[in-house]
Scaffold this motif. Structure first.
Motif, short mmCIF file in Angstrom:
data_model
loop_
_atom_site.label_atom_id
_atom_site.label_comp_id
_atom_site.label_asym_id
_atom_site.label_seq_id
_atom_site.Cartn_x
_atom_site.Cartn_y
_atom_site.Cartn_z
N VAL A 199 47.20 34.27 3.62
CA VAL A 199 46.20 34.55 3.12
C VAL A 199 45.23 35.62 2.67
O VAL A 199 44.76 35.85 1.75
CB VAL A 199 44.98 33.12 3.63
N TYR A 205 45.87 43.29 2.22
CA TYR A 205 45.41 44.43 2.03
C TYR A 205 44.09 44.87 0.73
O TYR A 205 45.31 44.31 0.04
CB TYR A 205 45.27 45.79 2.19
N PHE A 226 36.47 42.53 1.83
CA PHE A 226 35.47 42.98 2.72
C PHE A 226 35.92 43.25 3.75
O PHE A 226 37.34 44.04 3.54
CB PHE A 226 34.78 40.97 3.52
N ASP A 238 37.22 43.87 7.54
CA ASP A 238 37.49 43.41 8.35
C ASP A 238 36.64 44.20 10.20
O ASP A 238 36.15 45.50 9.26
CB ASP A 238 39.53 43.29 8.73
N ARG A 239 36.84 43.39 11.38
CA ARG A 239 36.35 44.66 12.37
C ARG A 239 37.30 45.39 13.14
O ARG A 239 36.86 46.31 13.53
CB ARG A 239 36.38 42.91 13.54
N ARG A 291 39.59 47.99 8.47
CA ARG A 291 39.93 47.32 6.92
C ARG A 291 39.40 47.24 6.08
O ARG A 291 39.28 45.64 6.03
CB ARG A 291 41.49 46.84 7.43
N PRO A 345 48.46 42.92 9.51
CA PRO A 345 48.48 43.11 10.63
C PRO A 345 47.90 41.67 11.38
O PRO A 345 46.46 41.01 11.57
CB PRO A 345 47.81 44.47 11.43
N ILE A 364 34.72 33.00 19.98
CA ILE A 364 35.01 33.18 18.96
C ILE A 364 33.99 33.68 17.72
O ILE A 364 34.41 33.98 16.77
CB ILE A 364 35.37 31.70 18.40
N VAL A 365 33.08 33.02 18.36
CA VAL A 365 32.29 33.91 16.83
C VAL A 365 31.54 35.31 17.32
O VAL A 365 31.50 35.70 15.65
CB VAL A 365 30.43 32.65 17.16
N GLU A 424 33.21 37.65 18.58
CA GLU A 424 34.79 38.53 19.11
C GLU A 424 35.47 38.49 17.76
O GLU A 424 36.34 39.12 17.62
CB GLU A 424 35.17 38.85 19.87
N GLN A 425 35.79 36.90 17.37
CA GLN A 425 37.17 36.61 16.59
C GLN A 425 37.17 36.31 15.20
O GLN A 425 37.68 36.10 13.94
CB GLN A 425 37.83 35.22 17.09
N LEU A 426 35.32 36.30 14.91
CA LEU A 426 35.26 35.19 12.87
C LEU A 426 35.39 36.27 12.25
O LEU A 426 34.64 37.03 12.59
CB LEU A 426 33.48 34.96 13.28
N TYR A 427 36.10 35.81 11.24
CA TYR A 427 35.75 36.55 10.12
C TYR A 427 34.81 36.41 9.41
O TYR A 427 34.69 35.41 8.96
CB TYR A 427 37.63 36.31 9.40
N MET A 468 42.30 31.42 10.56
CA MET A 468 41.95 33.62 11.57
C MET A 468 40.94 33.53 12.30
O MET A 468 40.16 33.03 12.47
CB MET A 468 42.04 34.19 9.99
N TYR A 484 39.96 37.11 14.65
CA TYR A 484 40.34 38.64 14.58
C TYR A 484 41.17 38.65 16.86
O TYR A 484 39.93 39.14 16.95
CB TYR A 484 39.42 39.63 14.50
N ARG A 524 46.65 36.11 14.44
CA ARG A 524 45.63 36.55 13.71
C ARG A 524 45.83 35.31 12.29
O ARG A 524 44.47 34.97 12.48
CB ARG A 524 45.32 37.90 12.71
N GLU A 525 46.50 35.43 11.96
CA GLU A 525 46.37 33.85 10.91
C GLU A 525 47.03 33.33 11.83
O GLU A 525 48.91 33.64 11.84
CB GLU A 525 47.09 34.76 9.55
#
Lengths: 428, 428
Positions: free
Chosen positions: A46, A49, A69, A71-72, A75, B10, B61-62, B64-67, B111, B113, B122-123
Motif C-alpha cells: 500500500v 517510494y 509523507f 517515514d521514520r 524516506r 523496505p 506501537i505509538v 516507535e512503530q506508528l506511521y 503497517m 515501522y 513492516r506491512e
C-alpha cells in the motif's frame, strides 16, 4: 457524535458485514471473469517510494491528490493512488522470470486526496486488469471484451452501460502541427469537455488557439469531434478502431459500446487505445472505469519496451451502478444453525456437538449463556437471521441426538449427531 | 539494481501470482473456519485519525512503530497498525444497530515501522477474530477452539504448534501489593522474558524490586512462574483457567495447548484471558498469533461497556510456519486451455470460440498473434503450464469444432463447439 474518536477519516468507509459481503461479492465476480480469461492475480504494498509516482502518474494526482509523507527513516513515501506504476515496477524488476505475454489482475485499495462526493471517495478499491507484452489488436479486443464480460457477470443489461473508446494517436494525427506540450494541453482540455458548459469549452479552446497562433483551433476541434468510423477515409487509426469495433461486436451488444473521439483519459502514459465505461443512468455521472494502451511506460523502468494494455475499475461508482440498476443481490442467505445452550452444566456437551456440526460443514453459532431461558435464545436465533435453531437437552443428549427446528416453517426433527453431514439442514 | 524506482519500500512485499495464490489460499481457509463458527466479515479504512491510537494501542506501537503524518487538510492521521481500535470505533458508533453478541472477523493489511527480519515485516496481513458482548467462559473457549481449528484447517499436526494461555488477572492476584503502574511495568518485563537471558531477566527484576522496596520480588516472580492448574488451591483465576483447559481438551489435542503464567501480551487493554500460539519448530521464534479478553476497551468509545475477546493472526509468521511444516500447497493446478490462433484472418472466429468456451466455464488463454507458427504457440502453452491446447483451423471451423490436445498425455480429440460444457476438458 460527542466522541471524535468514533469517526472514520473523511472519504473512507467502514465496511459493516452487509457492506463487506457486497464488496466481496463484487470482487469475486471480477476475479471469476479475469480467471476465465487466463489472468492471474497479484498484490503489492500500500506504500511506495514517492519517486515511483513523480513522473509516472498524472500531474493532478501527484500535486493535488497524493498522500505523501516522510517515514521514520527519512524516506519520502506515498500511499498508492493507482496500481499501474507499481505493476510496471514489479514486471520490470524480474525481466527474466516471466513469459510474455503476461495477463495479470489485482484488487486492492488506493487513496487520493479528493473532495468526497457521489461516485468519489478518498479510499477506494479498484480492479486492475493488464495484458503485458503484446501489441496485437487481439489484445485490445480481449481487454475490452473482458471489461464488458464483468458487466454481464453482474447481470447488467446491454443498455445499462456504454463503453466509449478512441485512440490517443487520433489527436496527434488530427493536430499534427502542434508540438508535444501543446498536444498534452489540448488533450487535458478535451478530457474535461463534459465538465464544462459548451460556451466555456469553446472559449477555452479559442483562447488556446490565440495563444498558440492557431486561429482555426475551434473549427479544427469541432471537425475532430465529427470523426466517424464510417468515414475512415484511409486514416489508419480510424481503420484500426473500426476493426476493434467489428471484432468486439461479435462479443458485445452494439448498444453497449461506441467510438467517441472525445475520450482522451487523464494519464499521460497512454499511447493508443483509450476507453471509458459509463452508466447510462444520469444519476451516475462519473465513469465506471477507464483504461487504454500504454506501450512506453515499462521502458521507463527496465531496459525493455514492453507494450501493455489494461484498465482500472473502482468500487465506488460500480456500487452506485449496481444499486441504481437493482443489481445488488441479497447475500448472507445461506442456511445456518443457532445452537441453544439448554443449561450451563450442558455447556461442555453443547460445545462438542457444535464442533461435530461444524466438521460436517454446517455453519453454527453457539449460544453462550446456559442460564438464559430457551425462549429468549430462540428469539435471538430469529433476530440474527438464522434459518435453523438446535436444542440439545438431557433427553437428546441421552440419545446422541439434536433437535433441529426450521425457524421459518416451524418444522422440527431429531437428528442423530453421529449421522450428520452437510445436508443435515436441507431436509428440515 | 540500477534503477531505484524498481525497489519496493523496505519491509513490504510484492505478491507475484504464485505468492498471491498462496496469500488468497491462507485467507480463504481462515474465512471458511470463521464462517463455520458464525462469524461475519467486516472491513475498514487503512487510514485513521491518529487520535484513535493515542491511548488505545501499546506505547511501543505509538511512539516507535506508528506511521504518522499530517494530511493536506492538516489532520493528524496514521496508517492502521492493528485492527482492535478500529473495531471498537465501528461497534461503538452504531450501538443500536447490532444484536449482541457480535461475532466478527476481518482480513486486512497493517503497517508498523519495525526492523524487518524473519517473521516480521513492516506491512503484514492479519486475520482479526472478535466476539463482542459476552463475558461468558464459553466465549473464551470458542475463540481458542476457533484459533486451533484454523491450524487444523491448514493441515497442521497437533505437535506442530502450541497454544499457551494465561489470564491477566493472575498478575494482579499474585502481586496484590503493587500499584497499577508497577503491575504494568512488571507485566512488560515478564512479556520480554524470552528475549532476555535468565541472568539479565533476574537482574532486571531484582533492580525493580530494589527500586520499589520489594526485596523479595525475584523470589515472588519465581513462585509466580511455578503456578499450576493442578494446584489451583482456591485461586479463582486458576480455577477459571482450568475450566477453560478442560473444555478445550474436548476439542483440541492436549499436546497443542498449555497454561503458561508467563504469557502477558504487550497491549494494556487486556483484562482476562491472554494467549499466544507458537510454532514448535525453533526456526520460527515469533508468535503465530496472540489475543485475549479486553472487557473495558469499548467503554472508552461508547457509553456502554461491551465485553470482548479475540485475537489477531499475522500472515508473515503463518507463512513461515506453513513452509517449515511443508503445508504450503501446490496451487494453480486447475485445468485450463491455451487456444492457439491458426492465422490472423481467423482471429475473429477464434475470439468467438474463446468466448463460447469461457461461457461454458472453461479457463481460456488466447494466443494473440496469428502469424506465429503453431509449434511455437504450443511451446508457449506448455511453458505457461496449461493442461490443454486448442486449435481451430479452417477444417475445424467448417465443422464448428475445435481440436483439443492434452499437453501431458498427448491425447487429442475434436469437440463440437455447440456441445461444450464445463467438463469438456475432463474427458481429454
Amino acid at each position: 457524535m460527542a466522541n471524535p474518536g468514533l469517526k472514520a477519516y473523511p472519504g473512507t468507509r467502514d465496511f459493516y458485514p452487509d457492506d463487506m459481503d457486497f464488496r466481496n461479492w463484487m470482487a469475486q465476480k471480477q476475479r471469476s471473469v479475469c480467471e476465465r480469461f487466463g489472468y492471474r492475480e497479484y498484490g503489492a504494498p500500500v506504500l511506495e517510494y514517492l519517486d515511483l509516482y513523480l513522473r509516472k502518474s498524472s500531474e493532478e494526482i501527484v500535486s493535488e491528490q497524493l498522500y505523501i509523507f516522510t517515514d521514520r527513516g527519512e524516506r519520502k513515501v506515498a500511499i498508492r493512488p493507482e496500481m499501474t506504476p507499481t505493476l510496471a515496477r514489479m514486471v520490470s524488476s524480474r525481466p527474466q522470470q516471466y513469459i510474455l505475454p503476461l495477463r495479470w489482475f489485482s484488487i486492492a485499495n488506493f487513496m487520493r486526496y479528493e473532495r468526497p462526493g457521489r461516485g468519489r471517495l478518498r479510499e477506494f478499491y479498484q480492479l486492475n486488469v493488464d495484458l503485458l507484452g503484446s501489441d496485437a489488436i487481439s489484445g485490445d479486443v480481449e481487454v475490452l471484451a473482458l471489461a464488458c464480460d464483468i458487466m454481464k457477470e453482474y447481470g447488467a443489461a446491454p443498455t445499462d452501460y456504454v463503453l466509449r473508446f478512441s485512440d490517443r494517436r487520433l489527436l496527434d494525427h488530427s493536430f499534427s502541427e502542434l508540438n508535444g506540450d501543446q498536444l498534452r494541453e489540448l488533450g487535458r482540455i478535451l478530457d474535461k469537455k463534459e465538465k464544462l458548459n459548451p460556451e466555456d469549452f469553446r472559449k477555452t479552446v479559442d483562447d488556446l488557439g490565440g495563444q498558440w497562433q492557431k486561429k482555426d483551433l475551434v473549427q479544427r476541434v469541432e471537425t475532430f469531434y465529427e470523426l466517424s468510423l464510417e468515414k475512415a477515409d484511409g486514416n489508419p487509426i480510424l481503420e484500426y478502431l473500426r476493426e476493434i469495433r467489428d471484432r468486439l461486436s461479435e462479443h458485445v451488444s452494439v448498444e453497449s459500446f461506441k467510438f467517441d473521439p472525445g475520450i482522451v483519459r487523464g494519464f499521460d502514459y497512454y499511447t493508443g487505445l483509450v476507453f471509458e465505461m459509463n452508466d447510462t443512468d444520469p444519476s451516475n455521472a462519473r465513469a465506471l472505469f477507464g483504461g487504454g494502451r500504454y506501450d512506453k511506460l515499462l521502458s521507463q523502468f527496465g531496459k525493455e519496451t514492453i507494450p501493455a494494455v489494461g484498465f482500472g475499475m473502482g468500487d465506488v461508482t460500480l456500487q452506485d451502478f449496481l444499486e441504481v440498476h437493482n443489481l445488488r443481490p441479497a447475500l448472507n442467505e445461506k442456511s445456518s444453525l443457532f445452537l441453544t445452550m439448554f443449561s450451563e452444566d450442558l455447556a461442555r456437551d453443547t460445545e462438542k456437538v457444535a464442533a461435530r456440526l461444524r466438521s460436517a460443514g454446517i455453519q453454527v453459532e453457539l449460544a453462550l449463556d446456559g442460564n438464559r431461558k430457551l425462549g429468549k435464545q430462540f428469539d435471538l436465533a430469529e433476530k440474527k437471521g438464522h434459518s435453523h435453531a438446535g436444542v440439545m437437552g438431557p433427553e437428546e443428549l441421552a440419545n446422541d441426538a439434536i433437535r433441529i427446528k426450521n425457524l421459518k416453517t416451524g418444522e422440527q426433527k431429531d437428528v442423530s449427531v453421529s449421522d450428520l453431514d452437510s445436508s443435515a439442514l436441507a431436509g428440515i
